[in-house]
Structures are given as structure tokens and as C-alpha cells.
Design a protein around this motif. Structure first.
Motif, mmCIF file in Angstrom:
data_model
loop_
_atom_site.group_PDB
_atom_site.id
_atom_site.type_symbol
_atom_site.label_atom_id
_atom_site.label_comp_id
_atom_site.label_asym_id
_atom_site.label_seq_id
_atom_site.Cartn_x
_atom_site.Cartn_y
_atom_site.Cartn_z
ATOM 1 N N THR A 105 11.801 -16.668 24.835
ATOM 2 C CA THR A 105 11.692 -17.783 25.767
ATOM 3 C C THR A 105 11.278 -19.015 24.972
ATOM 4 O O THR A 105 10.678 -18.895 23.906
ATOM 5 N N ASP A 106 11.585 -20.192 25.496
ATOM 6 C CA ASP A 106 11.269 -21.437 24.790
ATOM 7 C C ASP A 106 9.796 -21.519 24.429
ATOM 8 O O ASP A 106 8.930 -21.181 25.234
ATOM 9 N N ASN A 107 9.526 -21.945 23.199
ATOM 10 C CA ASN A 107 8.175 -22.152 22.661
ATOM 11 C C ASN A 107 7.358 -20.865 22.509
ATOM 12 O O ASN A 107 6.145 -20.927 22.366
ATOM 13 N N TYR B 283 19.600 -18.790 15.974
ATOM 14 C CA TYR B 283 18.357 -18.988 16.719
ATOM 15 C C TYR B 283 17.379 -19.674 15.770
ATOM 16 O O TYR B 283 17.151 -19.190 14.673
ATOM 17 N N TYR B 284 16.814 -20.798 16.205
ATOM 18 C CA TYR B 284 15.968 -21.602 15.329
ATOM 19 C C TYR B 284 14.495 -21.340 15.600
ATOM 20 O O TYR B 284 14.036 -21.404 16.747
ATOM 21 N N MET B 285 13.758 -21.047 14.513
ATOM 22 C CA MET B 285 12.317 -20.801 14.550
ATOM 23 C C MET B 285 11.626 -21.877 13.723
ATOM 24 O O MET B 285 12.194 -22.376 12.756
ATOM 25 N N MET B 286 10.371 -22.208 14.102
ATOM 26 C CA MET B 286 9.599 -23.190 13.345
ATOM 27 C C MET B 286 8.271 -22.567 12.933
ATOM 28 O O MET B 286 7.560 -22.000 13.765
ATOM 29 N N ASP B 287 7.956 -22.643 11.636
ATOM 30 C CA ASP B 287 6.670 -22.186 11.118
ATOM 31 C C ASP B 287 5.578 -23.053 11.738
ATOM 32 O O ASP B 287 5.648 -24.279 11.672
ATOM 33 N N TYR C 16 9.622 -20.001 18.585
ATOM 34 C CA TYR C 16 11.050 -20.041 18.893
ATOM 35 C C TYR C 16 11.350 -21.394 19.528
ATOM 36 O O TYR C 16 10.720 -21.808 20.488
ATOM 37 N N LEU C 17 12.339 -22.097 18.976
ATOM 38 C CA LEU C 17 12.678 -23.426 19.479
ATOM 39 C C LEU C 17 13.885 -23.404 20.421
ATOM 40 O O LEU C 17 13.783 -23.739 21.586
ATOM 41 N N TYR C 18 15.058 -22.994 19.880
ATOM 42 C CA TYR C 18 16.286 -23.016 20.674
ATOM 43 C C TYR C 18 17.347 -22.199 19.952
ATOM 44 O O TYR C 18 17.165 -21.796 18.816
ATOM 45 N N PHE D 53 13.670 -22.408 10.494
ATOM 46 C CA PHE D 53 14.476 -21.337 9.921
ATOM 47 C C PHE D 53 15.541 -20.923 10.927
ATOM 48 O O PHE D 53 15.204 -20.486 12.025
ATOM 49 N N PRO D 54 16.830 -21.026 10.561
ATOM 50 C CA PRO D 54 17.861 -20.467 11.442
ATOM 51 C C PRO D 54 17.946 -18.955 11.210
ATOM 52 O O PRO D 54 17.889 -18.486 10.083
ATOM 53 N N MET D 55 18.048 -18.209 12.285
ATOM 54 C CA MET D 55 18.172 -16.748 12.205
ATOM 55 C C MET D 55 19.431 -16.340 12.970
ATOM 56 O O MET D 55 19.721 -16.882 14.030
ATOM 57 N N SER D 56 20.140 -15.351 12.422
ATOM 58 C CA SER D 56 21.366 -14.882 13.072
ATOM 59 C C SER D 56 21.029 -13.851 14.144
ATOM 60 O O SER D 56 19.929 -13.312 14.188
ATOM 61 N N LYS D 57 22.015 -13.563 14.993
ATOM 62 C CA LYS D 57 21.851 -12.541 16.034
ATOM 63 C C LYS D 57 21.514 -11.184 15.413
ATOM 64 O O LYS D 57 20.728 -10.429 15.949
#
Length: 185
Positions: free
Chosen positions: A106-108, A80-84, A72-74, A91-95
Motif C-alpha cells: 500500500t502507498d507509503n 515498483y519504486y522503493m525509497m530508503d 513503498y512509493l508507487y 530503488f526500482p524493483m521488478s515484479k
């Protein structure tokens, strides 16, 4: 394909072009009629629950879900942005896709992102997560004798009831299924 005799809780199937996860199922045998299976299904994309009754022996296509470790990035607004962690794709994800996981992010943080045909559809969190207490009311002498709890705020903004000995800055373990305090880390 999976038949009604092979279904289990947690299996994801495709019914009428929609992805559903089996929450509960029950085999019902009528006196003279044929056996039926009553299922409680959760729509994987939307999250709503439906009940469906089918004849025993009916077959459904089993959905093959892929899980990837992501970080999880930010968040930015409702996204909500996730990074593989292997390919570094974001990947942007919606609520709506994250629903119950948002209070624990939480961050990272590393979690599992669930894909269906290369489309992200949701996340799977660990059953417990470590969080840091950022706001806690002070404990007074004698408060520890009773088994009372006090509300504290964690680094993700989640409010958790904890024992009086937990102070600001402590790391705690929180159960993601219930949102309750488990122990100090």
C-alpha cells in the motif's frame, strides 16, 4: 564459511555462484557409507526451489545480507519504486523480486529491503499488515449468527474473506503468509 553441521533454516548461502536460502535440511546416515545432508534450497533472486545432497562436513560461503528500511512509493508498469528512509535513495524493483509481497503493498508502507553486495534482491514484510476495506457486500440481519465469511476488496486490490460484521471503510489486519483475515484494527 559455514559447514553442514552448522546450517539452520533461513540461512542464506552461496552455492555455485548463486544465492540460496535453506528451506529444509535433513542429516542422513547410511549404514556403511558416510553421512550426507539433503537440503531444499530457494534461489533468492529467482525464487525457484531445488534439492541438493552434499557430504556431511562440506563447507559453503555464508552470504551476508543487509536489510534497510524502505518506503513503498508507487509502481509504474512492472517496476515498483522503493525509497530508503535514511538516505532517500530510490530503488526500482521488478515484479519477480517482489513476488509474494505485491498484493500487500500500500502507498507509503514501510518494509525491509534485502541487499546483497549493494544490490537489492528482495523484500521482507511484517507477518501482518493493516489494510482498509474499499468494497464490501452489505451484511443482512441474521448473517452474523453463522460463522460464514464474505469476500471484501482491500485498498491494495487484495480479496480477503472476512466475517459479516466487517464493513466498507473498516481497517483490518491481514496475515501476509496466508493472506487471511486476522482481526479488525
Amino acid at each position: 564459511m559455514i559447514s553442514t553441521g552448522e546450517i539452520k533454516r533461513g540461512i542464506t548461502v552461496e552455492i555455485d555462484g548463486q544465492l540460496y536460502q535453506i528451506v529444509e535440511f535433513q542429516h542422513i546416515k547410511m549404514g556403511r557409507g558416510s553421512a550426507q545432508v539433503r537440503m531444499k534450497l530457494r534461489n533468492v533472486r529467482k525464487g525457484d526451489l531445488i534439492e541438493k545432497t552434499v557430504q556431511a562436513g562440506e563447507r559453503f560461503p555464508r552470504a551476508t545480507l543487509e536489510k534497510r528500511n524502505v518506503q513503498y512509493l508507487y509502481n509504474e508498469g512492472d517496476l515498483y519504486y522503493m525509497m530508503d528512509t535514511t538516505t532517500y535513495d530510490q530503488f526500482p524493483m521488478s515484479k519477480d523480486q517482489l513476488e509474494d509481497a505485491i498484493p500487500y503493498l500500500t502507498d507509503n508502507m514501510v518494509l525491509d529491503l534485502v541487499f546483497y553486495q549493494d544490490e537489492p534482491i528482495g523484500v521482507e514484510m511484517a507477518t501482518t499488515v493493516e489494510m482498509t476495506v474499499v468494497e464490501a457486500p452489505p451484511a443482512f440481519k441474521g448473517d452474523t449468527a453463522a460463522s460464514n465469511n464474505k469476500p471484501v476488496k482491500t485498498n491494495s486490490g487484495l480479496m480477503v474473506n472476512v466475517p459479516y460484521f466487517v464493513a466498507e471503510g473498516d481497517k483490518i489486519i491481514v496475515d501476509t503468509r496466508t493472506g487471511t483475515y486476522v482481526s479488525r484494527a
